[in-house]
Design a protein around this motif. Structure first.
Motif, PDB file in Angstrom:
ATOM      1  N   LYS A   1       0.830  -1.206   0.000  1.00 28.25           N
ATOM      2  CA  LYS A   1       0.000   0.000   0.000  1.00 28.25           C
ATOM      3  C   LYS A   1       0.868   1.263   0.000  1.00 28.25           C
ATOM      4  O   LYS A   1       0.617   2.214  -0.754  1.00 28.25           O
ATOM      5  N   ALA A   2       1.910   1.284   0.831  1.00 29.04           N
ATOM      6  CA  ALA A   2       2.786   2.451   0.911  1.00 29.04           C
ATOM      7  C   ALA A   2       3.560   2.653  -0.390  1.00 29.04           C
ATOM      8  O   ALA A   2       3.709   3.776  -0.880  1.00 29.04           O
ATOM      9  N   LEU A   3       4.044   1.552  -0.965  1.00 34.06           N
ATOM     10  CA  LEU A   3       4.800   1.650  -2.216  1.00 34.06           C
ATOM     11  C   LEU A   3       3.914   2.103  -3.372  1.00 34.06           C
ATOM     12  O   LEU A   3       4.362   2.847  -4.254  1.00 34.06           O
ATOM     13  N   LEU A   4       2.665   1.679  -3.365  1.00 38.65           N
ATOM     14  CA  LEU A   4       1.723   2.147  -4.395  1.00 38.65           C
ATOM     15  C   LEU A   4       1.510   3.656  -4.286  1.00 38.65           C
ATOM     16  O   LEU A   4       1.409   4.350  -5.306  1.00 38.65           O
ATOM     17  N   THR A   5       1.451   4.153  -3.062  1.00 38.68           N
ATOM     18  CA  THR A   5       1.305   5.603  -2.862  1.00 38.68           C
ATOM     19  C   THR A   5       2.506   6.338  -3.442  1.00 38.68           C
ATOM     20  O   THR A   5       2.367   7.386  -4.088  1.00 38.68           O
ATOM     21  N   ALA A   6       3.705   5.790  -3.214  1.00 44.58           N
ATOM     22  CA  ALA A   6       4.918   6.407  -3.758  1.00 44.58           C
ATOM     23  C   ALA A   6       4.895   6.401  -5.285  1.00 44.58           C
ATOM     24  O   ALA A   6       5.270   7.383  -5.934  1.00 44.58           O
ATOM     25  N   LEU A   7       4.414   5.290  -5.858  1.00 45.05           N
ATOM     26  CA  LEU A   7       4.367   5.181  -7.318  1.00 45.05           C
ATOM     27  C   LEU A   7       3.302   6.097  -7.902  1.00 45.05           C
ATOM     28  O   LEU A   7       3.469   6.637  -9.003  1.00 45.05           O
ATOM     29  N   GLU A   8       2.216   6.303  -7.179  1.00 48.60           N
ATOM     30  CA  GLU A   8       1.193   7.250  -7.630  1.00 48.60           C
ATOM     31  C   GLU A   8       1.734   8.679  -7.607  1.00 48.60           C
ATOM     32  O   GLU A   8       1.445   9.486  -8.493  1.00 48.60           O
ATOM     33  N   ALA A   9       2.546   8.974  -6.596  1.00 54.68           N
ATOM     34  CA  ALA A   9       3.141  10.313  -6.505  1.00 54.68           C
ATOM     35  C   ALA A   9       4.137  10.541  -7.628  1.00 54.68           C
ATOM     36  O   ALA A   9       4.261  11.647  -8.150  1.00 54.68           O
ATOM     37  N   ASN A  10       4.842   9.491  -8.004  1.00 57.76           N
ATOM     38  CA  ASN A  10       5.830   9.575  -9.084  1.00 57.76           C
ATOM     39  C   ASN A  10       5.759   8.300  -9.906  1.00 57.76           C
ATOM     40  O   ASN A  10       6.328   7.283  -9.530  1.00 57.76           O
ATOM     41  N   PRO A  11       5.049   8.325 -11.041  1.00 54.09           N
ATOM     42  CA  PRO A  11       4.884   7.115 -11.863  1.00 54.09           C
ATOM     43  C   PRO A  11       6.191   6.534 -12.392  1.00 54.09           C
ATOM     44  O   PRO A  11       6.192   5.427 -12.919  1.00 54.09           O
ATOM     45  N   LYS A  12       7.294   7.280 -12.221  1.00 57.33           N
ATOM     46  CA  LYS A  12       8.601   6.770 -12.653  1.00 57.33           C
ATOM     47  C   LYS A  12       9.482   6.429 -11.450  1.00 57.33           C
ATOM     48  O   LYS A  12      10.712   6.396 -11.570  1.00 57.33           O
TER      49      LYS A  12
END
Length: 787
Positions: free
Chosen positions: A656-667
């Motif tokens: 869940k936390a890593l998905l949030t990071a990826l949503e903040a920066n798709p790269k």
């Protein structure tokens, strides 16, 4: 995945405060010989009369009966701010701000001081702990109306979908003692107590007085009074600004008129700016990519982009008096035509406007005054011509459309392009686009960016901006350019930026360059070098080097507490102690930063990394969650929390936390890579998807493409995996894990000829180590034995 794999968030050696602020120690203020502006009247009455009513003299005024009578500002009526109702009213001869909730009076704030007044009046009221706080209501002198002051600081950054939220009006950033003191009062001591977070702030005089520019005058008054009538002492015992060089004049004014931050506790007129301050450049989002002001930038950055400054002796006092007045208010074009005499006869042809029209005034096209954030008016001091195509590309303002508000930038651009020199915008458009790409961490045109630095093109602001943003560039081609810049660039600002951007490069070349920079003539370069040298082990330095580094480090440590009430000082101190291997002092500094300003994310994030490293996983997790309370979608905090939770086996929470990071920066390659590992246990399609994101985002990191190939093979995509590995080997021929993996695939399929050819090609790879060469030869011999 160990704690050392968490992401340590670092910043440049200095955070930029909203203004440049200098303070003097309590002892200096008491005994340094400052006698106040009234001591000047007897001999300098005319100058005093000019200064006293100026906006320098009135930079800060007491809100008393005299102020109320002089300005007669109206009462405000109720204004809703932060779900409460505020109102300015008069009680006797005092101005008061009331605070209500659902018509219930919660508190009254008596206004004690006013700031400004040229376009806007802001006001200060006392709060707890000795703070003078900027109240949330300000008065627009042009519109004759009150407005929400915190909301006026909110800007819509060009690359953001939404506006930032306004800070609460009681936020530390609006505390006078912290953010704006020394540009509104003279000879100040903040008297900040770190242990109790309290102030006992004092100053000699409200406003910017004579001694701000001339230094302490008590001795000057004494020798002049003791001199025989009609004689002038040989030594006037005061700083004579008329003897200043161009750089000294600009430095003296820039202590207030710059978006920078101090690296010393005090400044004396005549000293140079980069011995006492750092300066924001175009990495800062308060500038449009082409360098026009988006936020409040206080002049110096634009001034250093001004070709007139670099090609002549032009300085601040050329056009302005020491009290801030415009010397050419009545004849504005004379400010320019003394140098640009060729424009006098051909004024109409040059301006494309009739004489005596607003468009025939040089300043209206080259230094237009612009209103930003609704109420504040500033002049563009870069003196560049209008660039409507930059408006089209970047949204920045241009002088044409500031006057011709009924026309479009396309209309203005068509007219500009019809001029004889109609291509004058091209140079700025070129580097501005590169600035925009560097801000976005798009390094596709890195070679062009490096060339600008290498050739020192355009001006020191543009060059420094690229140098600073290279900190985020993963491409190792940057190092040689940075090494050259720190040695050869004539600008101390650029050299200091190169010293900061070399941080983390532990090569011998970098060490030697940084040691040389630690002995630079400018303090800013020395302290920037010292910050980067902190990552080296003392045993790597010669005895001579150790002396240089020790002196620069002492200056660096002092620079970090030049603002003892600034949370970023302790944050940077934490980074220093962490680089020195002192976890206890680093954590203490990070916690101090968080205590001073709980809304700051970076101390929470960096301390979490260190807590994890020393084995306190619970505290690491707690601090990351505190960071996410401040900014729930923060990329760095989410990423670090995800990595920490994954390490503890809490895979659902980690995902869940890593998905949030990826949503903040798709790269966000690290998040995508770790997500691929987590989901591979249940969904190989998803694992391939995330691994693809990581590999595409970081083609320079071979392990991501290797992982992608592994999951492709596991997902029955053998042909695709083979293609991925071939490209990986072509891009990273020394990454022999990929060679082994591809050889394994070939071997499983019985493709012995392909295995042999793969190994033989790998043996010819330039730069392969003897150990790796031996291993491949053994593998090849084994294949040959199989026939």
């Amino acid at each position: 995945m160990g704690a050392k794999n968490l992401i340590l968030i670092t910043i440049a050696s200095f955070l930029f405060a909203a203004t440049s602020c200098v303070q003097r120690s309590k002892q200096e203020v008491a005994d340094d010989g400052f006698s106040g502006s009234e001591s000047c009247i007897q001999c300098h009455e005319r100058f005093y009369e000019l200064w006293a009513p100026s906006f320098h003299g009135k930079a800060m005024q007491p809100v008393n009966a005299g102020f109320v009578k002089e300005y007669a500002l109206p009462e405000s009526g109720p204004m809703t701010i932060e779900e409460k109702s505020y109102e300015i009213v008069y009680e006797d001869s005092s101005m008061v701000m009331t605070e209500k909730k659902d018509d219930e009076l919660l508190r009254k704030y008596t206004l004690q001081w006013s700031l400004g007044g040229r376009n806007v009046f802001t006001f200060l009221a006392p709060l707890e702990k000795g703070k003078l706080q900027t109240i949330p209501m300000a008065y627009d002198m042009n519109r004759k109306s009150w407005f929400n002051y915190p909301e006026s600081a909110v800007r819509h950054f060009v690359d953001q979908e939404q506006n930032d939220e306004a800070l609460p009006w009681k936020d530390r950033m609006y505390t006078f003692n912290t953010g704006c003191y020394n540009c509104h009062v003279s000879q100040l001591s903040s008297n900040f107590d770190l242990a109790t977070d309290t102030y006992k702030t004092t100053w000699k005089e409200a406003g910017i007085n004579c001694e701000t520019c001339h230094g302490p005058s008590a001795e000057h008054v004494r020798v002049c009074m003791e001199a025989e009538e009609g004689t002038v002492p040989d030594d006037l015992k005061i700083i004579i600004t008329s003897t200043f060089t161009q750089e000294q004049h600009n430095s003296s004014c820039s202590t207030c008129h710059a978006k920078g931050n101090p690296i010393t506790e005090s400044y004396m007129p005549g000293e140079l700016y980069f011995d006492h301050f750092n300066l924001a450049t175009l990495e800062d989002q308060d500038f449009y990519p082409d360098g026009r002001d988006l936020g409040e930038n206080y002049t110096l950055t634009g001034w250093k982009m001004n070709a007139c400054v670099t090609k002549s002796e032009l300085h601040c006092v050329t056009c302005h008096t020491s009290s801030g007045r415009n010397r050419f208010k009545e004849t504005p074009n004379k400010a320019c035509t003394s140098c640009h005499s060729d424009k006098v006869e051909g004024l109409v042809a040059h301006t494309m406007h009739q004489p005596d029209s607003p468009g025939s005034l040089c300043v209206n096209c080259h230094a237009p005054s612009r209103e930003f954030v609704g109420h504040f008016i500033r002049s563009d001091h870069s003196f560049r011509p209008p660039m409507p195509e930059a408006t089209i590309k970047f949204g920045s303002p241009n002088a044409c459309n500031q006057c011709h508000t009924d026309k479009t930038p396309q209309w203005a651009n068509n007219i500009v392009k019809m001029r004889p020199n109609g291509n004058y915008q091209n140079e700025t458009l070129y580097w501005a686009q590169l600035i925009k790409e560097a801000r976005e961490n798009n390094w596709t045109r890195l070679d062009e960016m490096l060339k600008i630095v290498q050739e020192n093109k355009y001006n020191e602001v543009v060059v420094t901006s690229f140098i600073r943003m290279l900190v985020n560039c993963p491409d190792e081609r940057k190092w040689e350019t940075l090494l050259a810049a720190i040695k050869e660039n004539p600008s101390p600002l650029a050299r200091a930026a190169a010293a900061t951007s070399l941080g983390g490069n532990l090569s011998e070349k970098a060490k030697n360059a940084l040691v040389a920079a630690a002995a630079d003539e400018f303090r800013l370069v020395r302290v920037s070098a010292a910050a980067s040298l902190a990552t080296f082990n003392e045993s790597q330095f010669s005895e001579a080097d150790k002396n240089i580094v020790a002196k620069a480090t002492d200056e660096y440590l002092k620079s970090m507490v030049a603002r003892p009430d600034d949370w970023s000082s302790y944050y940077n101190l934490g980074i220093y102690h962490q680089n020195q291997g002192d976890a206890h002092k680093a954590l203490e500094s990070y916690e101090t930063a968080s205590r001073l300003y709980p809304e700051s994310l970076m101390p929470f994030i960096n301390s979490s990394v260190l807590y994890s490293y020393v084995g306190n996983q619970a505290k690491a997790e707690e601090n990351l969650k505190k960071a996410l309370e401040v900014d729930p979608g923060n990329e760095a905090a989410s990423l670090n929390l995800g990595l920490l939770l994954a390490e503890q086996g809490k895979t659902d929470e980690a995902e869940k936390a890593l998905l949030t990071a990826l949503e903040a920066n798709p790269k966000q390659a690290v998040a995508a890579y770790n997500l691929s590992v987590i989901v591979s246990q249940r969904n190989m399609d998803k694992a391939v998807q995330y691994a693809t994101i990581a590999a595409q985002a970081r083609p320079d990191e071979p392990k991501y493409a290797y992982t992608l190939a592994y999951y492709q093979l596991e997902n029955n995509q053998k042909a695709t995996a083979e293609k991925t590995l071939k490209k990986l080997i072509a891009d990273h021929p020394l990454y022999l894990n990929a060679v082994s993996f591809l050889a394994e695939i070939y071997t499983r399929d019985g493709r012995i000829k392909d295995v042999r050819a793969l190994y033989e090609k790998a043996l010819k790879t330039e730069g392969i180590s003897a150990q790796d060469k031996s291993a491949i030869q053994q593998a090849l011999a084994a294949i040959n034995r199989q026939g």
